[in-house]
Scaffold this active site. Structure first.
Site, mmCIF file in Angstrom:
data_model
loop_
_atom_site.group_PDB
_atom_site.id
_atom_site.type_symbol
_atom_site.label_atom_id
_atom_site.label_comp_id
_atom_site.label_asym_id
_atom_site.label_seq_id
_atom_site.Cartn_x
_atom_site.Cartn_y
_atom_site.Cartn_z
ATOM 1 N N SER A 199 13.910 -22.439 24.216
ATOM 2 C CA SER A 199 13.131 -22.350 22.980
ATOM 3 C C SER A 199 13.991 -22.054 21.759
ATOM 4 O O SER A 199 13.710 -22.548 20.662
ATOM 5 C CB SER A 199 12.044 -21.281 23.122
ATOM 6 N N HIS A 245 13.331 -17.189 19.385
ATOM 7 C CA HIS A 245 12.790 -18.233 18.527
ATOM 8 C C HIS A 245 13.317 -18.115 17.099
ATOM 9 O O HIS A 245 13.770 -19.096 16.501
ATOM 10 C CB HIS A 245 11.264 -18.164 18.526
#
Length: 295
Positions: A199, A245
């Site tokens: 991610s 993230h």
């Protein structure tokens, strides 16, 4: 009246091919004027050329490049390779649970203190990279296999476009450093928290897609919506590493700005310098945190 017949032009004299001395030929290379036989003829815009002249000519032809300096390629080799590595790593997870324990992102800390000889804090720096190729196994609660499916979908959608416009080298640097950037931020903020997933790298691609789109003057509303939705999920649901993230997003944005807005006269130098600075900064931050945790 004269009865003499008109004088005919002499027939052209045959020569021996310079590469095959046992073969006669009436054709010469249009560049070097050496005699060439049918096996040595290469069709040119005018006449024929010999293999050596064709090879020399190809060396002087400028290779097509994108506006950001990358070589124009037909196939997204890096994107396909990254997807393949992620899938292979996922298969490894299914086969052996210790596979995850060996390569996931772990700072080496627990609620009870540091575990000697374990984690990034004890020299296992490779976890900053290998964790980006692991994903939650199928039995991991509500996420399960959707974790890798979403990341690979995003990589397949965004990867070929970015790889094509940036070039393979810049795209690889962007992906890897974005993944590392996300794990470094996790290491700085919460070294007790283990994590897996691509991610961070995917968020780096999100940021790069936005920056490159703005640079090329295309509509970026779609990628902005995707970034906002994913950030909302990041901070809404538990069990998601927001550090990975956000760290990937910021790292990807910084690199993308350097790649997309580097002045044409010093394009390569600026891009290499920016990549080096980001990589060195991530190493320094990791080293500093390691010293703080182990001293």
């Amino acid at each position: 009246m004269s009865t003499d017949s008109p004088q005919q032009a002499p027939a052209p004299e045959a020569s021996m091919c310079y590469r095959h001395p046992d073969r006669e030929t009436y054709v010469r290379c249009t560049r070097c004027d050496r005699p060439i036989c049918p096996d040595c003829m290469r069709v040119a815009s005018v006449g024929h050329q010999c293999p050596e002249c064709v090879r020399d000519g190809n060396r002087t032809v400028r290779e097509a490049r994108t506006v950001f300096g990358g070589r124009v390629r037909a196939r997204p080799v890096v994107t396909l390779t990254l997807i393949g590595l992620n899938v292979l790593a996922y298969i490894g997870e299914l086969v052996s649970r210790p596979f995850v324990d060996r390569f996931e992102m772990v700072g080496g800390m627990t609620a009870h203190g540091r575990i000697p000889g374990f984690g990034v804090a004890d020299g296992e720096w490779y976890r900053l990279i290998t964790a980006a190729f692991l994903h939650m196994p199928m039995n991991a609660g509500s996420f399960g296999i959707t974790h890798i499916l979403f990341n690979m979908w995003a990589l397949w959608v965004l990867g070929p476009q970015l790889e094509n416009v940036l070039g393979r080298t810049r795209f690889t640097v962007l992906y890897v450093l974005s993944a590392v950037g996300g794990n470094v931020l996790l290491y700085l903020v919460d070294p007790q928290q283990p994590a897996v997933g691509a991610s961070g790298a995917i968020f780096g691609l999100f940021a790069a897609f936005f920056v490159v789109g703005r640079r090329l003057g295309v509509d970026t509303r779609g990628i902005v919506f995707l970034i906002v939705i994913n950030l909302m999920f990041t901070f809404t649901f538990s069990g998601i590493s927001w550090e990975g993230h956000v760290g990937g997003l910021v790292t990807g944005a910084v690199l993308a700005v350097a790649f997309a807005y580097a002045p044409r006269q010093r394009q390569k130098a600026v891009q290499v310098a920016a990549s080096t600075v980001v990589a060195v900064l991530l190493v320094v931050l990791t080293a500093a945190q390691t010293v703080a945790l182990t001293s």
